[in-house]
Scaffold this active site. Structure first.
Site, mmCIF file in Angstrom:
data_model
loop_
_atom_site.group_PDB
_atom_site.id
_atom_site.type_symbol
_atom_site.label_atom_id
_atom_site.label_comp_id
_atom_site.label_asym_id
_atom_site.label_seq_id
_atom_site.Cartn_x
_atom_site.Cartn_y
_atom_site.Cartn_z
ATOM 1 C CD GLU A 88 0.028 0.509 5.221
ATOM 2 O OE1 GLU A 88 -0.397 1.621 5.595
ATOM 3 O OE2 GLU A 88 0.817 -0.178 5.889
ATOM 4 C CG ASP A 125 -0.356 4.723 3.491
ATOM 5 O OD1 ASP A 125 -0.350 5.803 2.860
ATOM 6 O OD2 ASP A 125 -0.501 4.665 4.727
ATOM 7 C CD GLU A 137 -3.520 3.758 6.163
ATOM 8 O OE1 GLU A 137 -3.323 4.990 6.125
ATOM 9 O OE2 GLU A 137 -2.671 2.953 6.554
ATOM 10 C CG ASP A 175 2.576 3.580 6.339
ATOM 11 O OD1 ASP A 175 3.552 3.561 7.111
ATOM 12 O OD2 ASP A 175 1.398 3.537 6.734
ATOM 13 C CG ASP A 181 4.392 -0.410 7.812
ATOM 14 O OD1 ASP A 181 3.433 -0.798 7.127
ATOM 15 O OD2 ASP A 181 4.264 0.288 8.838
ATOM 16 C CG ASP A 228 4.434 11.152 12.816
ATOM 17 O OD1 ASP A 228 4.210 10.332 13.707
ATOM 18 O OD2 ASP A 228 3.943 11.084 11.661
ATOM 19 C CG HIS A 267 0.759 9.940 12.427
ATOM 20 N ND1 HIS A 267 1.730 9.269 11.747
ATOM 21 C CD2 HIS A 267 -0.323 9.130 12.436
ATOM 22 C CE1 HIS A 267 1.259 8.092 11.348
ATOM 23 N NE2 HIS A 267 0.012 7.986 11.745
HETATM 24 C C1 XUL Z 1 -0.556 1.851 10.476
HETATM 25 C C2 XUL Z 1 -0.624 2.784 9.348
HETATM 26 C C3 XUL Z 1 -0.627 4.218 9.722
HETATM 27 C C4 XUL Z 1 -1.451 5.074 8.840
HETATM 28 C C5 XUL Z 1 -1.529 6.503 9.273
HETATM 29 O O1 XUL Z 1 -0.553 0.521 10.104
HETATM 30 O O2 XUL Z 1 -0.627 2.391 8.210
HETATM 31 O O3 XUL Z 1 0.686 4.649 9.754
HETATM 32 O O4 XUL Z 1 -0.981 5.055 7.531
HETATM 33 O O5 XUL Z 1 -1.965 6.633 10.575
HETATM 34 CO CO CO Z 2 -0.599 3.361 6.368
#
Ligand code: XUL
Ligand code: CO
Length: 436
Positions: free
Chosen positions: A265, A293, A231, A336, A306, A103, A100
């Site tokens: 994800e 992710d 996402e 991620d 995560d 970040d 990001h």
């Molecule tokens: C949040 C998430 C984020 C995105 C990118 O749950 O997955 O980190 O991957 O903004």
């Molecule tokens: Co993510």
């Protein structure tokens, strides 16, 4: 160049018998599987926000890991992180990364100052990407952390926030193009609602589409050649997020004529009440599969933990879908994922990635064996064989009328041709291939 992790060697493949915690047991980058090197199947990527930023903060506790590298000035910390991050991915042999905007560089007092700081750090990225031969899988903008985004960004009730967010994404796209990103991801950080009592849902959804058209068109106008991803996530931070799951997002993209693929994800899938395989299957069926992710949630916890993926069964079914979708083109497996809060030592950054990479590598190995074995694919093909000829073929061709179907049913009297779905037989095959 200063070493931030002097005790960590380059991580090598040592095979399943190795007991070296700093070695791959299953990920052998150059090994060929189904005509492609493992590294090109898996296209591993590290997430900047976890790998070099996440320090163990949770709702009830402060950081347990120090990721300031002895610096106190925010820009000095930011630069140290870039060097340390490239050392990590170089030692792990990870080719890609994602970040990001916020970040990589701290916010300044104004948007212009923030942009200047971002440019300065992007220069360093450009230099280290060349030196280490690393690539940006995707960039993104953090439109959720700062209090200004309390009501969302593209879906905020406040037009000033919409404008600010658009300006921020414009800059993030410029940086991504400069760093030759293969993709750009939109995750709807706070694009949702807490209560419908104060929400104009129709306007918010239309505005989200306006936001995505404005930003993606701009990206193309400055030479972005990669893939745009959305996402999905059903909840957290808002109670209800608009990008709920793959099917919801695909409906939205169609309605508003947006040319984007999905970045799926695993932990978001389970939060939506789906398996990860389900989300991947929806995307592949709709031709919207893009990137992943890679992580896993804890089914006993109701939030986005995560965690690094360790469940080989899940990883296998995910890799099966990815292979069936034709594999990654611009996308990859972006971790991620973050080590658990008590896994706070510098070594844990490496150990957690190694475990996650080995899990996905095992998933790839087993998925390939399932496809080679062929029994599951054959079973599915035969299960639908009634559509290959006769009345079934005419249904699929679209040449049959409802009157003809009625005539066919009347002559049939009743259905006598159903066969077992054999779920347990197929689950047995999966176990046999995995452990046989
Ligand atoms: C949040 C998430 C984020 C995105 C990118 O749950 O997955 O980190 O991957 O903004
Ligand atoms: Co993510």
């Amino acid at each position: 160049m200063k070493a931030y992790y002097p005790d960590i060697p380059k991580i090598k493949y040592e095979g399943p018998k190795s007991d070296n915690p700093l070695a791959y047991k299953y990920y052998n980058p150059e090994e060929m599987i189904a005509g492609k090197a493992m590294k090109d199947h898996l296209r591993f990527s590290a997430a900047y926000w976890h790998t070099i930023c996440a320090a163990g903060v949770d709702m009830f506790g402060v950081a347990t890991a120090d990721k300031t590298f002895g610096e106190t000035d925010p820009m000095k910390i930011a630069k140290a992180k870039v060097y340390a991050f490239f050392e990590i991915i170089d030692k792990l042999g990870i080719e890609f990364f994602a970040f990001h905007d916020r970040d990589i560089a701290p916010e300044g007092a104004t948007l212009s100052e923030t942009n200047r700081q971002l440019d300065e750090i992007a220069d360093l990225f450009e230099q280290l990407m060349k030196e280490y031969d690393k690539k940006l899988l995707w960039g993104t903008a953090n439109l959720f952390n700062n209090p200004r985004f309390m009501h969302g960004a593209g879906t905020s009730c406040n037009a000033d926030v919409f404008a600010y967010a658009a300006a921020q994404v414009k800059k993030a796209l410029e940086i991504s193009v400069r760093l030759n990103a293969s993709g750009y991801t939109f995750w709807g950080g706070r694009e949702g609602y807490e209560t419908l009592l104060n929400t104009n849902m129709g306007l918010e959804l239309d505005n989200m589409a306006r936001f995505l058209h404005l930003t993606t068109d701009y990206g193309h106008s400055i030479g972005f050649k990669g893939t745009y991803y959305i996402e999905p996530k059903p909840k957290e931070p808002t109670k209800h997020q608009y990008d709920f799951d793959a099917a919801t997002v695909i409906g939205f993209l169609r309605k508003y004529n947006l040319d984007m693929k999905l970045n799926l994800e695993a932990n978001h899938a389970t939060l939506a009440g789906h398996t990860f395989q389900h989300e991947l299957r929806v995307a592949r069926t709709e031709g919207r599969f893009g990137s992943v992710d890679a992580n896993i949630g804890d089914l006993l916890l109701g939030w986005d933990t995560d965690q690094f993926p360790h469940d080989v069964y899940d990883a296998t079914l995910a890799m099966y879908e990815i292979i069936k979708a034709g594999g990654f083109t611009s996308g990859g497996l972006n971790f991620d994922s973050k080590a658990r809060r008590p896994s706070f030592e510098p070594q844990d950054v490496f150990i957690s990635h190694i475990m996650g990479m080995d899990t996905m590598a095992l998933g790839l190995r087993v998925a390939d064996k399932i496809i080679q074995d062929g029994r599951i694919d054959r079973f599915v093909e035969e299960r639908y064989a009634s559509y290959d000829s006769g009345i079934g073929k005419r249904i699929v061709d679209g040449t049959v009328t409802i009157q003809e179907l009625e005539k066919y049913a009347l002559e049939m009297g009743d259905v006598k041709t159903n066969k077992s779905g054999r779920q347990e037989y197929l689950e047995g095959i999966l176990n046999q291939v995995m452990f046989g």
